[in-house]
Design an enzyme around this catalytic site. Sequence first.
Site, PDB file in Angstrom:
ATOM      1  N   LYS A   1       0.864  -1.177   0.000  1.00 19.34           N
ATOM      2  CA  LYS A   1       0.000   0.000   0.000  1.00 19.34           C
ATOM      3  C   LYS A   1       0.899   1.225   0.000  1.00 19.34           C
ATOM      4  O   LYS A   1       1.991   1.193   0.566  1.00 19.34           O
ATOM      5  CB  LYS A   1      -0.854   0.010   1.274  1.00 19.34           C
ATOM      6  CG  LYS A   1      -2.078   0.888   1.196  1.00 19.34           C
ATOM      7  CD  LYS A   1      -3.250   0.135   0.613  1.00 19.34           C
ATOM      8  CE  LYS A   1      -4.477   1.001   0.498  1.00 19.34           C
ATOM      9  NZ  LYS A   1      -5.634   0.251  -0.002  1.00 19.34           N
TER      10      LYS A   1
ATOM     11  N   GLY B   1     -23.500   3.857  -1.739  1.00 20.92           N
ATOM     12  CA  GLY B   1     -22.598   4.355  -2.775  1.00 20.92           C
ATOM     13  C   GLY B   1     -22.334   3.289  -3.817  1.00 20.92           C
ATOM     14  O   GLY B   1     -23.198   2.448  -4.112  1.00 20.92           O
TER      15      GLY B   1
ATOM     16  N   VAL C   1     -20.496   0.591  -3.819  1.00 22.88           N
ATOM     17  CA  VAL C   1     -20.587  -0.803  -3.377  1.00 22.88           C
ATOM     18  C   VAL C   1     -21.982  -1.109  -2.811  1.00 22.88           C
ATOM     19  O   VAL C   1     -22.669  -2.032  -3.277  1.00 22.88           O
ATOM     20  CB  VAL C   1     -19.494  -1.121  -2.333  1.00 22.88           C
ATOM     21  CG1 VAL C   1     -19.684  -2.503  -1.748  1.00 22.88           C
ATOM     22  CG2 VAL C   1     -18.111  -1.019  -2.979  1.00 22.88           C
TER      23      VAL C   1
ATOM     24  N   GLY D   1     -24.913   2.574   3.791  1.00 24.77           N
ATOM     25  CA  GLY D   1     -24.112   3.141   2.696  1.00 24.77           C
ATOM     26  C   GLY D   1     -24.649   2.710   1.347  1.00 24.77           C
ATOM     27  O   GLY D   1     -24.699   1.519   1.053  1.00 24.77           O
TER      28      GLY D   1
HETATM   29  P1  NAD Z   1     -18.685   5.399  -1.942  1.00 25.50           P
HETATM   30  O1  NAD Z   1     -18.050   6.674  -1.538  1.00 25.50           O
HETATM   31  O2  NAD Z   1     -19.129   5.198  -3.344  1.00 25.50           O
HETATM   32  O3  NAD Z   1     -19.984   5.143  -1.015  1.00 25.50           O
HETATM   33  C1  NAD Z   1     -19.980   5.284   0.360  1.00 25.50           C
HETATM   34  C2  NAD Z   1     -21.378   5.689   0.772  1.00 25.50           C
HETATM   35  O4  NAD Z   1     -21.476   5.644   2.191  1.00 25.50           O
HETATM   36  C3  NAD Z   1     -21.754   7.107   0.341  1.00 25.50           C
HETATM   37  O5  NAD Z   1     -23.027   7.090  -0.270  1.00 25.50           O
HETATM   38  C4  NAD Z   1     -21.760   7.883   1.665  1.00 25.50           C
HETATM   39  O6  NAD Z   1     -22.700   8.963   1.660  1.00 25.50           O
HETATM   40  C5  NAD Z   1     -22.176   6.800   2.632  1.00 25.50           C
HETATM   41  N1  NAD Z   1     -21.829   7.063   4.025  1.00 25.50           N
HETATM   42  C6  NAD Z   1     -20.738   7.685   4.530  1.00 25.50           C
HETATM   43  N2  NAD Z   1     -20.802   7.710   5.868  1.00 25.50           N
HETATM   44  C7  NAD Z   1     -21.937   7.066   6.223  1.00 25.50           C
HETATM   45  C8  NAD Z   1     -22.555   6.765   7.461  1.00 25.50           C
HETATM   46  N3  NAD Z   1     -22.030   7.136   8.621  1.00 25.50           N
HETATM   47  N4  NAD Z   1     -23.733   6.082   7.434  1.00 25.50           N
HETATM   48  C9  NAD Z   1     -24.296   5.711   6.281  1.00 25.50           C
HETATM   49  N5  NAD Z   1     -23.752   5.988   5.068  1.00 25.50           N
HETATM   50  C10 NAD Z   1     -22.598   6.655   5.054  1.00 25.50           C
HETATM   51  O7  NAD Z   1     -17.665   4.263  -1.473  1.00 25.50           O
HETATM   52  P2  NAD Z   1     -17.647   2.743  -1.958  1.00 25.50           P
HETATM   53  O8  NAD Z   1     -16.677   2.594  -3.062  1.00 25.50           O
HETATM   54  O9  NAD Z   1     -19.048   2.285  -2.131  1.00 25.50           O
HETATM   55  O10 NAD Z   1     -16.973   2.041  -0.689  1.00 25.50           O
HETATM   56  C11 NAD Z   1     -17.739   1.742   0.463  1.00 25.50           C
HETATM   57  C12 NAD Z   1     -16.873   0.970   1.450  1.00 25.50           C
HETATM   58  O11 NAD Z   1     -16.413  -0.228   0.835  1.00 25.50           O
HETATM   59  C13 NAD Z   1     -15.613   1.682   1.946  1.00 25.50           C
HETATM   60  O12 NAD Z   1     -15.360   1.291   3.277  1.00 25.50           O
HETATM   61  C14 NAD Z   1     -14.533   1.134   1.042  1.00 25.50           C
HETATM   62  O13 NAD Z   1     -13.260   1.207   1.676  1.00 25.50           O
HETATM   63  C15 NAD Z   1     -14.996  -0.308   0.908  1.00 25.50           C
HETATM   64  N6  NAD Z   1     -14.492  -0.981  -0.276  1.00 25.50           N
HETATM   65  C16 NAD Z   1     -14.778  -0.507  -1.499  1.00 25.50           C
HETATM   66  C17 NAD Z   1     -14.312  -1.189  -2.628  1.00 25.50           C
HETATM   67  C18 NAD Z   1     -14.648  -0.719  -4.021  1.00 25.50           C
HETATM   68  O14 NAD Z   1     -14.419  -1.498  -4.957  1.00 25.50           O
HETATM   69  N7  NAD Z   1     -15.164   0.470  -4.211  1.00 25.50           N
HETATM   70  C19 NAD Z   1     -13.542  -2.364  -2.474  1.00 25.50           C
HETATM   71  C20 NAD Z   1     -13.286  -2.845  -1.190  1.00 25.50           C
HETATM   72  C21 NAD Z   1     -13.779  -2.133  -0.099  1.00 25.50           C
END
Ligand code: NAD
Length: 353
Positions: A81, A184, A186, A182
């Site tokens: 990382k 977003g 994922v 959440g």
């Molecule tokens: P994203 O930014 O697209 O979505 C995150 C969502 O969570 C947003 O809609 C945000 O408004 C919401 N959010 C933030 N704080 C919150 C809270 N306290 N309560 C409820 N909702 C809240 O991010 P993502 O890419 O969907 O990633 C989500 C999680 O998954 C993160 O922890 C990320 O590290 C993990 N992750 C993502 C991937 C990937 O491929 N994108 C891979 C592995 C892990």
Amino acid sequence: MPAFWSEPDWDEHERVEVVHDRASGLTAIIALHSTHLGPAAGGTRFWHYDDPAKAMRDALRLSRGMSYKNAMAGLPIGGGKAVVLLDKDGTKTEAMLHAFGDAVEALGGRYVTAEDVGASEADMVAIHTRTQHVCGLPAEDGEAGGDPGPFTAMGIYLGIKAAVAHKLGKSTMQDVHVAVQGCGSVGGGVARLLANDGAKLTLSDIDQNRAAELASELGGDSLAAADVMSVACDVFSPNALGAILDDESIARLDCAIVAGGANNQLARPHHGQQLHDRGILYAPDYVINAGGIINVSYEYLCRREGKPCDLDAVNERIGQIPGRLREIWNESHASGRPSNEVADAMAQRLIGR
Ligand code: NAD
């Protein structure tokens, strides 16, 4: 002993480089936790840290996490990382990205970078002008690479189905109640896949409109972000923040299963034991959320071998996530140890520790 080695996140990392480029102003840390299974792969985080010690901690902790994740996904890559320390305004320039690419190139392929928090596909393209050792580049339709979100969501969806079969003995998701934290990239993807299977959804997001709109599109309910962890449901799926499972929230959970994609869900390792003691089946986060790294690592490995990379191999590998989870849960059941501990021990064995 110097402070560095007494860091709690120090775990016999193979190499940790501190990079400074005076011309561009780049300051970065590249941590290679393990190359036992192949080049150390893991994204680059662009972040402003008020204390550089926190940047070092992130690099050490996150690179070890990548070793575990990549090993448990059965990938021929190790874990690494990088963090780029930004100023208060978050300034990120082309010259910094190029200098960072030079630093990655100087490692001669021992480290392969990708997107993480604060990074975009365009940043990877800029870094790629200086080094081949990058993944997460824009992909052609039907080929591995590009946005990892939908691949991560698919792995989580398959993992939730496996958990429901394992814990509740149900072979379909019809009317299984899933509370999603959440909505977003994922969480939204997971919700869509579950809705197609007839699951009953309760959606929440700190952006309440986002949750409400998705709920009305998919036919579920939405509720305030603060309430999602106490809603009575079959599955609680955390897909927003890390460290959400602590003494207080675990006591409030009213579900049979916790399975979602957020990284580092357990505030402390002993919270895995608390879930176990409450009889809640936990899908270790780095096992269930590996779909994205599977996708981008195939992109990199195919490019390195000069062959096209269709999505069949990626989907096949993501399809193995439920099997790995079952292996963990079965061992957890047999040994009486919580699933997070079982997963860590399996990952450590795989990386020769
Ligand atoms: P994203 O930014 O697209 O979505 C995150 C969502 O969570 C947003 O809609 C945000 O408004 C919401 N959010 C933030 N704080 C919150 C809270 N306290 N309560 C409820 N909702 C809240 O991010 P993502 O890419 O969907 O990633 C989500 C999680 O998954 C993160 O922890 C990320 O590290 C993990 N992750 C993502 C991937 C990937 O491929 N994108 C891979 C592995 C892990």
